[in-house]
Design an enzyme around this catalytic site. Structure first.
Site, PDB file in Angstrom:
ATOM      1  N   ASP A  10       0.853  -1.193   0.000  1.00 24.06           N
ATOM      2  CA  ASP A  10       0.000   0.000   0.000  1.00 24.06           C
ATOM      3  C   ASP A  10       0.883   1.235   0.000  1.00 24.06           C
ATOM      4  O   ASP A  10       2.068   1.169   0.359  1.00 24.06           O
ATOM      5  CB  ASP A  10      -0.914   0.029   1.239  1.00 24.06           C
ATOM      6  CG  ASP A  10      -1.838   1.246   1.221  1.00 24.06           C
ATOM      7  OD1 ASP A  10      -2.355   1.589   0.140  1.00 24.06           O
ATOM      8  OD2 ASP A  10      -2.019   1.884   2.281  1.00 24.06           O
ATOM      9  N   SER A  11       0.286   2.361  -0.374  1.00 26.94           N
ATOM     10  CA  SER A  11       1.017   3.626  -0.346  1.00 26.94           C
ATOM     11  C   SER A  11       1.384   4.019   1.090  1.00 26.94           C
ATOM     12  O   SER A  11       2.264   4.853   1.295  1.00 26.94           O
ATOM     13  CB  SER A  11       0.160   4.725  -0.972  1.00 26.94           C
ATOM     14  OG  SER A  11      -1.091   4.785  -0.322  1.00 26.94           O
ATOM     15  N   TYR A  42      -0.786   8.650  -2.658  1.00 30.43           N
ATOM     16  CA  TYR A  42      -0.788   8.374  -4.095  1.00 30.43           C
ATOM     17  C   TYR A  42      -2.041   8.983  -4.755  1.00 30.43           C
ATOM     18  O   TYR A  42      -2.061   9.204  -5.949  1.00 30.43           O
ATOM     19  CB  TYR A  42      -0.819   6.861  -4.340  1.00 30.43           C
ATOM     20  CG  TYR A  42       0.498   6.128  -4.199  1.00 30.43           C
ATOM     21  CD1 TYR A  42       1.592   6.684  -3.546  1.00 30.43           C
ATOM     22  CD2 TYR A  42       0.636   4.844  -4.745  1.00 30.43           C
ATOM     23  CE1 TYR A  42       2.787   5.975  -3.430  1.00 30.43           C
ATOM     24  CE2 TYR A  42       1.823   4.140  -4.645  1.00 30.43           C
ATOM     25  CZ  TYR A  42       2.896   4.706  -3.978  1.00 30.43           C
ATOM     26  OH  TYR A  42       4.067   3.999  -3.876  1.00 30.43           O
ATOM     27  N   GLY A  43      -3.063   9.195  -3.935  1.00 31.38           N
ATOM     28  CA  GLY A  43      -4.393   9.551  -4.451  1.00 31.38           C
ATOM     29  C   GLY A  43      -4.442  10.818  -5.280  1.00 31.38           C
ATOM     30  O   GLY A  43      -5.346  11.001  -6.086  1.00 31.38           O
ATOM     31  N   CYS A  73      -4.251  -1.260  -2.251  1.00 28.60           N
ATOM     32  CA  CYS A  73      -4.374   0.188  -2.403  1.00 28.60           C
ATOM     33  C   CYS A  73      -5.232   0.424  -3.639  1.00 28.60           C
ATOM     34  O   CYS A  73      -4.909  -0.089  -4.723  1.00 28.60           O
ATOM     35  CB  CYS A  73      -2.984   0.790  -2.592  1.00 28.60           C
ATOM     36  SG  CYS A  73      -2.978   2.543  -3.016  1.00 28.60           S
ATOM     37  N   ASN A  74      -6.307   1.164  -3.469  1.00 28.45           N
ATOM     38  CA  ASN A  74      -7.209   1.378  -4.605  1.00 28.45           C
ATOM     39  C   ASN A  74      -6.567   2.214  -5.705  1.00 28.45           C
ATOM     40  O   ASN A  74      -6.744   1.940  -6.886  1.00 28.45           O
ATOM     41  CB  ASN A  74      -8.494   2.063  -4.133  1.00 28.45           C
ATOM     42  CG  ASN A  74      -9.432   1.074  -3.496  1.00 28.45           C
ATOM     43  OD1 ASN A  74     -10.174   0.396  -4.179  1.00 28.45           O
ATOM     44  ND2 ASN A  74      -9.363   0.947  -2.188  1.00 28.45           N
ATOM     45  N   THR A  75      -5.827   3.244  -5.300  1.00 31.43           N
ATOM     46  CA  THR A  75      -5.222   4.129  -6.294  1.00 31.43           C
ATOM     47  C   THR A  75      -4.212   3.350  -7.138  1.00 31.43           C
ATOM     48  O   THR A  75      -4.190   3.459  -8.371  1.00 31.43           O
ATOM     49  CB  THR A  75      -4.557   5.332  -5.594  1.00 31.43           C
ATOM     50  OG1 THR A  75      -5.503   5.913  -4.687  1.00 31.43           O
ATOM     51  CG2 THR A  75      -4.117   6.375  -6.590  1.00 31.43           C
ATOM     52  N   GLU A 155      -4.826   9.669   8.507  1.00 29.90           N
ATOM     53  CA  GLU A 155      -3.359   9.676   8.663  1.00 29.90           C
ATOM     54  C   GLU A 155      -2.948  10.471   9.902  1.00 29.90           C
ATOM     55  O   GLU A 155      -1.970  10.145  10.556  1.00 29.90           O
ATOM     56  CB  GLU A 155      -2.703  10.310   7.434  1.00 29.90           C
ATOM     57  CG  GLU A 155      -2.700   9.440   6.201  1.00 29.90           C
ATOM     58  CD  GLU A 155      -1.596   8.386   6.214  1.00 29.90           C
ATOM     59  OE1 GLU A 155      -0.499   8.676   6.709  1.00 29.90           O
ATOM     60  OE2 GLU A 155      -1.864   7.270   5.741  1.00 29.90           O
ATOM     61  N   CYS A 189     -11.470   3.120  -0.837  1.00 28.81           N
ATOM     62  CA  CYS A 189     -10.148   3.607  -0.424  1.00 28.81           C
ATOM     63  C   CYS A 189      -9.827   2.902   0.878  1.00 28.81           C
ATOM     64  O   CYS A 189     -10.689   2.790   1.761  1.00 28.81           O
ATOM     65  CB  CYS A 189     -10.174   5.118  -0.216  1.00 28.81           C
ATOM     66  SG  CYS A 189      -8.655   5.749   0.529  1.00 28.81           S
ATOM     67  N   THR A 190      -8.595   2.441   0.983  1.00 28.84           N
ATOM     68  CA  THR A 190      -8.219   1.602   2.123  1.00 28.84           C
ATOM     69  C   THR A 190      -8.353   2.302   3.480  1.00 28.84           C
ATOM     70  O   THR A 190      -8.519   1.647   4.498  1.00 28.84           O
ATOM     71  CB  THR A 190      -6.759   1.168   1.955  1.00 28.84           C
ATOM     72  OG1 THR A 190      -5.984   2.338   1.652  1.00 28.84           O
ATOM     73  CG2 THR A 190      -6.622   0.170   0.843  1.00 28.84           C
ATOM     74  N   HIS A 191      -8.257   3.640   3.491  1.00 23.42           N
ATOM     75  CA  HIS A 191      -8.327   4.366   4.762  1.00 23.42           C
ATOM     76  C   HIS A 191      -9.757   4.506   5.294  1.00 23.42           C
ATOM     77  O   HIS A 191      -9.955   4.696   6.491  1.00 23.42           O
ATOM     78  CB  HIS A 191      -7.775   5.780   4.598  1.00 23.42           C
ATOM     79  CG  HIS A 191      -6.298   5.857   4.532  1.00 23.42           C
ATOM     80  ND1 HIS A 191      -5.566   5.199   3.583  1.00 23.42           N
ATOM     81  CD2 HIS A 191      -5.405   6.517   5.304  1.00 23.42           C
ATOM     82  CE1 HIS A 191      -4.282   5.466   3.769  1.00 23.42           C
ATOM     83  NE2 HIS A 191      -4.162   6.261   4.806  1.00 23.42           N
TER      84      HIS A 191
HETATM   85  N1  DGL Z   1      -4.256   3.660  -0.160  1.00 25.44           N
HETATM   86  C1  DGL Z   1      -4.873   4.712  -0.947  1.00 25.44           C
HETATM   87  C2  DGL Z   1      -6.131   4.155  -1.638  1.00 25.44           C
HETATM   88  O1  DGL Z   1      -6.684   3.137  -1.257  1.00 25.44           O
HETATM   89  C3  DGL Z   1      -5.232   5.920  -0.119  1.00 25.44           C
HETATM   90  C4  DGL Z   1      -4.031   6.710   0.353  1.00 25.44           C
HETATM   91  C5  DGL Z   1      -3.318   7.436  -0.772  1.00 25.44           C
HETATM   92  O2  DGL Z   1      -3.870   8.390  -1.338  1.00 25.44           O
HETATM   93  O3  DGL Z   1      -2.187   7.038  -1.047  1.00 25.44           O
HETATM   94  O4  DGL Z   1      -6.598   4.759  -2.575  1.00 25.44           O
END
Ligand code: DGL
Length: 270
Positions: A10-11, A42-43, A73-75, A155, A189-191
């Site tokens: 993940d990011s 990363y988003g 990570c979705n992004t 975060e 999104c994972t968060h």
């Molecule tokens: N892990 C990213 C996601 O699921 C969210 C955090 C990011 O923007 O890097 O999209």
């Protein structure tokens, strides 16, 4: 082939919410988690940046012995997975993402065939959820909304602040105003699952909120049954290893919130 741990990438910390569910459902495997905390988020980054960063991290996990890597990570799944799968994979290595396991089953939750996607700007702009949902379920209408403040709230551990209430309510109201019939919201999104207690305060009755962790874990379990050659390439010793591209100490502290248990982490260069 020498068997190796399953890599989870993940990011930053968010992928730990997915990893937690994977580890719960499949505790027999070894895992290496890699968080690219030095370059999160990363988003908001370009396609090229997300692709390059993701590829570097995936190859680091291959170097560490992983044969199978999950982009938790979705992004990264939206912007880098397809290109890596098509152009970059060494023989015997596999990479999977988190979008397909969610989009495949979303029809089981919606009765109105109207689904809302809450995600980062990068995931929304990639249209990956729309494309994937329409591939499996062309009858479903997809409405998307980016929530740029949700990741920083998590975060920075501001989940229970007034700011979190303000932004969560505003974004929920916005997505639900896009169509009256939305009955399913995907936290893409994972968060976002960390904000669930706040999200639930502002969701009208009758709307289902989908977190991905369990769906991804179940899909991985099915995948390993369907692909015995990949399953055999995953080592089984229940060892968990955590790496971060930023400070290991910070990672250990925050990871507890996302993973739900104390962990020990090391710094790594990619
Ligand atoms: N892990 C990213 C996601 O699921 C969210 C955090 C990011 O923007 O890097 O999209």
């Amino acid at each position: 082939m020498i068997s190796g741990p399953i890599g989870i990438f993940d990011s930053g910390y968010g992928g730990l919410t997915v990893f937690k569910e994977i580890q719960k459902q499949l505790p027999q495997y070894d895992y290496i988690y890699l968080g690219d905390n030095a370059r999160v988020p990363y988003g908001t980054r370009s396609f090229e940046a997300v692709y390059e960063f993701t590829k570097e991290c995936v190859f680091k996990l291959f170097d560490l012995g992983c044969n199978l890597v999950i982009l938790a990570c979705n992004t990264a799944s939206a912007k880098a997975l397809r290109t890596i799968q098509q152009h970059d994979l060494p023989p015997g290595k596999k990479v999977l993402g988190v979008i397909r396991p969610t989009t495949e089953v979303v029809d089981q939750y919606t009765k109105t065939n109207k689904v809302g996607i809450l995600a980062t700007q990068g995931t929304v702009l990639s249209e990956s959820y729309k494309i994937e949902i329409h591939k499996f379920h062309p009858e479903i209408e997809v409405f998307q909304h980016a929530c740029p403040f949700w990741v920083p709230l998590v975060e920075n551990n501001e989940i229970y602040s007034e700011g979190a209430d303000y932004f969560v309510q505003k974004d929920i109201d916005t997505i639900l105003s896009l169509s009256k019939g939305i009955d399913t919201l995907v936290l893409a999104c994972t968060h976002y699952p960390l904000l669930l207690p706040i999200i639930e305060k502002y969701i009208p009755k009758g709307i289902t909120v989908l977190s991905q962790g369990e769906l991804v874990a179940k899909s991985l379990a099915d995948y390993l049954v369907r692909h015995p050659e990949v399953e055999q390439s995953c080592s089984k010793g229940s060892q968990l290893t955590f790496y971060t591209t930023d400070s290991a100490q910070d990672f250990e502290q925050k990871a507890t919130i996302f993973f739900g248990q104390e962990i020990q982490a090391d710094h790594i260069k990619v």
